[in-house]
Design an enzyme around this catalytic site. Structure first.
Site: not given
Ligand code: SD4
Length: 332
Positions: A86, A193, A211, A221-224, A244-245, A247
């Site tokens: 990850s 992450t 991450t 796609r871009v996350g948080d 984490t998780g 996003g």
């Molecule tokens: C995301 N928050 O790209 C990140 C992924 C993540 O543990 O946290 N993984 O959404």
């Protein structure tokens, strides 16, 4: 100008001490002339890989490095680990087979740097740091971020390991190349992450988050994680938080900024992360399908962690111990 001590004394005289944020109250009432940071340094980070990352970060502090050096070099460990699927090298690719990276960093001076949709660079956190330290900007993305990295001596590498490639190919077959990434049935999978927060012995705070994002996401796609305020936020007067998780849930509620603001208003780190998760529960209708976890630390070294679903853990290095702890969750 009223100084900090006079301000506290005035508050105390007015019987209003209980209204002060916790971190000011206990420092100042313990010893009005010199703040006491008993539990420092502290390093806290997400998931199992946090143990090694914490160790590396503490070592940097022991060797005289700054708290920004510590958080940056702490997360180098999972970034370079091909077994971590990850983060950085070996990260699961997007649906089309490209490993794309997001990272952010903040220091005690309030400065911030981030990169998103960056490919082929093993240590995106260091590119983010360079954005912070050497440009007038906060965030660089995609091709521009890559160009910036290469111009500054970073090496282009293939980050898709043979095992991640095989896993991706099988996954795509299994799901019939469904354009909707299917994380719902495996809320704790495809994301690990690393978010790592640190406070040094002087109470200086920094944070880093890096991450490869959610495995098998849509291209682009871009996350948080690279979004300052969502995946990471640091305020040297107050504390820091990282997420984490899934996003998207954090971005919709600007989670890490929310946690820090709640601490600013007097909540403990634990109360603050619980309220941020509750905000997601209230505001994001389909939240139950996904995992989200927050960790937080305040200037005194108090910490907190909370998540939506069971299964999230974090590593805490404090008072010469480095331990893994299962986070409490909103749903049992
Ligand atoms: C995301 N928050 O790209 C990140 C992924 C993540 O543990 O946290 N993984 O959404």
């Amino acid at each position: 100008m009223i100084n900090r001590r006079k301000f506290i004394e005035k508050f105390a005289a007015a019987g209003a001490l209980s209204m002060l944020p916790n971190f000011i109250r206990s420092q100042e009432t313990t010893n009005l002339s010199s703040p006491v940071y008993k539990n420092l340094p502290v390093i806290i980070s997400t998931w199992n890989h946090g143990i090694e990352a914490n160790e590396a970060a503490i070592q940097v502090l022991k060797n005289g490095g700054s708290i920004v050096d510590a958080v940056e070099q702490g997360v180098w460990i999972p970034e370079a680990d091909p077994k971590n699927v990850s983060v950085g090298l070996g990260g699961y690719p997007d649906r089309e087979g490209y490993v794309t990276l997001d990272a952010s960093i903040m220091g005690p001076d309030g400065n911030a740097g981030s990169v998103c949709f960056l490919e082929n660079i093993m240590h995106p956190i260091s590119v983010a740091r360079l954005v912070m330290d050497s440009t007038p900007h906060v965030m660089l993305s995609g091709e521009g971020a890559l160009q910036f990295a290469l111009e500054n001596g970073f090496k282009k590498e293939n980050l898709l390991t043979p095992s991640s490639k095989t896993f991706w190919k099988n996954k795509m077959k299994e799901t019939g190349y469904d354009p909707q990434p299917n994380w719902e049935n495996e809320p704790n999978s495809y994301h690990d992450t690393i978010g790592l927060l640190g406070v040094d012995t002087s109470g200086n705070i920094a944070g880093a988050c890096t991450t490869s994002g959610l495995g098998f996401k849509m291209r682009g796609r871009v996350g948080d994680s690279p979004i300052i305020g969502a995946g990471l936020f640091v305020d040297n007067e107050v504390g820091a938080a990282t997420a984490t998780g899934m996003g998207e849930l954090v971005m919709k509620t600007v989670g890490s900024f929310l946690v820090v603001e709640l601490m600013r208003n007097g909540k403990t780190p634990q109360q603050a992360v619980e309220e941020a998760v509750l905000r997601i529960v209230k505001k994001v209708p389909d939240h139950k399908k996904y995992q989200i976890g927050f960790i937080a630390v305040n200037k005194q070294g108090e910490t907190g962690a909370y998540c939506l679903l069971p299964g999230f853990n974090y590593a805490l290095h404090q008072e010469n111990q480095n331990i893994l702890i299962d986070s409490k969750s909103y749903y049992k």
